[in-house]
Scaffold this active site. Sequence first.
Site, mmCIF file in Angstrom:
data_model
loop_
_atom_site.group_PDB
_atom_site.id
_atom_site.type_symbol
_atom_site.label_atom_id
_atom_site.label_comp_id
_atom_site.label_asym_id
_atom_site.label_seq_id
_atom_site.Cartn_x
_atom_site.Cartn_y
_atom_site.Cartn_z
ATOM 1 N N ASP A 206 -1.039 0.900 9.900
ATOM 2 C CA ASP A 206 -1.321 0.534 8.516
ATOM 3 C C ASP A 206 0.011 0.612 7.766
ATOM 4 O O ASP A 206 0.914 1.348 8.184
ATOM 5 C CB ASP A 206 -2.337 1.513 7.936
ATOM 6 C CG ASP A 206 -2.455 1.397 6.428
ATOM 7 O OD1 ASP A 206 -2.708 0.290 5.939
ATOM 8 O OD2 ASP A 206 -2.269 2.425 5.750
ATOM 9 N N ASP B 138 -4.140 6.013 7.277
ATOM 10 C CA ASP B 138 -4.344 7.200 6.440
ATOM 11 C C ASP B 138 -5.477 7.066 5.432
ATOM 12 O O ASP B 138 -5.890 8.057 4.838
ATOM 13 C CB ASP B 138 -3.064 7.516 5.669
ATOM 14 C CG ASP B 138 -2.813 6.518 4.540
ATOM 15 O OD1 ASP B 138 -3.029 5.306 4.763
ATOM 16 O OD2 ASP B 138 -2.417 6.949 3.445
ATOM 17 N N ASP C 8 -8.995 2.475 6.480
ATOM 18 C CA ASP C 8 -8.500 2.448 7.858
ATOM 19 C C ASP C 8 -9.521 2.993 8.847
ATOM 20 O O ASP C 8 -9.327 2.881 10.062
ATOM 21 C CB ASP C 8 -7.207 3.267 7.983
ATOM 22 C CG ASP C 8 -6.063 2.683 7.176
ATOM 23 O OD1 ASP C 8 -5.981 1.445 7.113
ATOM 24 O OD2 ASP C 8 -5.263 3.454 6.620
#
Length: 710
Positions: free
Chosen positions: A400, A595, A599
């Site tokens: 990410d 995080d 996600d």
Amino acid sequence: MTCAACATRVERVLGRQEGVESAVVNYATGEARVVGRVPTGVLVSAIDGIGYELIEITPDTKGPGMVERYDVEQRHQWRLFLGAAALSVPLMVIAMGLPESTVTRWLQAALATPVVLGFGWQFHATAAKGLRTGQLSMDTLISLGTLAALGYSWWALLVDEPLYFETGAAIVAFILLGRYFEARAKGRASAAVTALLSLGADEAVLLRDGAEVRVPADSLSVGDRVVVLPGEKVPADGVVVEGRSTVDESMLTGESVPVDKEPGTDVTGATVNQHGRLIVELTATGSDTTLHRIARLVEDAQATRAPIQRLADRVSQYFVPVVMVIASVTLIAWLVSGAGIETALTAAVAVLIIACPCALGLATPTAIMVGSGRGAELGVVFKGAEVFERTHAIDAVLFDKTGTLTRGVMTLTRNTGGDNLLRRAAAVETASTHPIARAVLLAAEERELEVPPVTDPMAMPGRGVVGIVDGVEVVVGRELLFRDLGMEVREEDQRAIAEFEAFGASTVVVGWDGRTQGVLGLADALRESSREAVADLHAAGISIGMVTGDNKSTARRIATELGIDRVAAEVLPGGKADEVRAWQADGATVAFVGDGINDAPALAAADVGMAIGTGTGVAVETGEVILMSGDPKLAMSAIGVGQATFRVIRQNLGWAFIYNVAMIPLAALGLLQPMLAAAAMAFSSVSVVLNSLRLRRWGRRDGGRRSGGA
């Protein structure tokens, strides 16, 4: 429990009880984990029925930990070994070095009998329990072997045949020495959780009615306010309410750079305050703190079973009875061949002794114990044993972007107007709570600029802020605000706006005296370690992708800057999981690092989900590996530790299988004396544990980043 067969038997009996959904017994730790609705008394009775004792562990009455238990076991086995050795050494000197006579023959009997029946009593007692319940174990083999040698020698003493008293005594002494080393090594292997919990503070300075009172840390409650002075540990998780300082969080996150703390920021128990005086309001204490949660996760990982261990468990279940059959066949075959009772007995006893399945039972759990402990030291927490096996195969890592490769906060990256422009912009932005305003103020603070006061500030939602600074009306905001106010937008500022936005940066235009004076460019800045993280992964031959909901221009810029292979931008939360599946469809074994709440689907879809520990609780719950700091380099550490641990597991199992397969035929053919068999058996178990302990040194020579290791 004395071998893998014991653990398999206990697990099987627990699993058969009504109401039990699953049961896992860990031979290395001596603990069982049972899931289901069943009274504890039922489990205790069931295990008592097969000759073992089951003691319930609760949060309030846990008692001594694994390290303490193995320390007691280590001292016990050492005392027994010293006693056995004190009699066995002179026995061997007499048997092998002195002329045979009636006196020396009876002296051998007097020395050997207390060794086999006294110092070796634990083997016979456990074997007897097992025989009563129809259960066979390693102790059955040892008991049969040593009693056979002792019984035959007593018969030979009475009929004047050659004696083998030293064989039985030496076997007991060697096995006791092996159990001492095994307990010592397992204690070292299980030290990770104890070491983690020992990081916590013992005392705290509690603010009570305006006075500072020193109290035990375990007496604190949520809502208490504590004073943390420079050099002291934060006693529990909380939030800073007064003071500024830097805090060393390396013991939990593996990150060596101290973290700035100010009112409103979170602090974690066991971290060390470095400079200023802090007053912290506690938000979690006792077993609810981050430190205890990490310790529980490490314990959970150590208690689970890796898929590769199941073959060893199946083998150990049938191993002891098969070995007894082989020993019986060996005895009969030698007698039929006319070799004599002493040759036949020697070969049969050697088969019984060499075939101990201890190494099979220790192969996987000791490696997982040490690997998970080393990971925790580096700031990587593995949630289960199976993760090590899947981590071994990872060949692609997807990141990410926001909060993972970047800081997740806006940072000033360009300034066309110098410090005066920034200080005036910061003064006006004190009237705004927008994230961009906070970024401008932080930039001025980092440059140690003196921000002047602002008067008559006026916010214009969605466009900017206006205020009087240094006696001049200063406008800070979007280009559209200047045009609405009829102010000139200089050509150089228009070019700067276009250039900054082309690279995905947000722009803040600043002006006074009827025209723009410069442009500030702000962006979600890269973490300092992101480049190194990508380089480490590339060096290990791992493909790298980035998945983000951000716009394509920003995503491409960051990917180019870092050298990332493949980018997916403007992706919705569900689309991140689809991107993971697309890589998997191409044949990749994927780890996803993220995080945020958005996600979680991708973390669940990946072969291994790695959650940033500083992120949201949902991400941490979903991920199978927790990276305790925001450092993306920990992804490589996680992969490296996982790969090294799995290699050690395979080495251990390979050694255990090859050892038994090779040694049993040698013993059956009479090529291996029982004393040597006892020494080799003890060495086999200890060598597996020592091989696992090599993982404690993984990555120490290069900061924990290498993908090699054990």
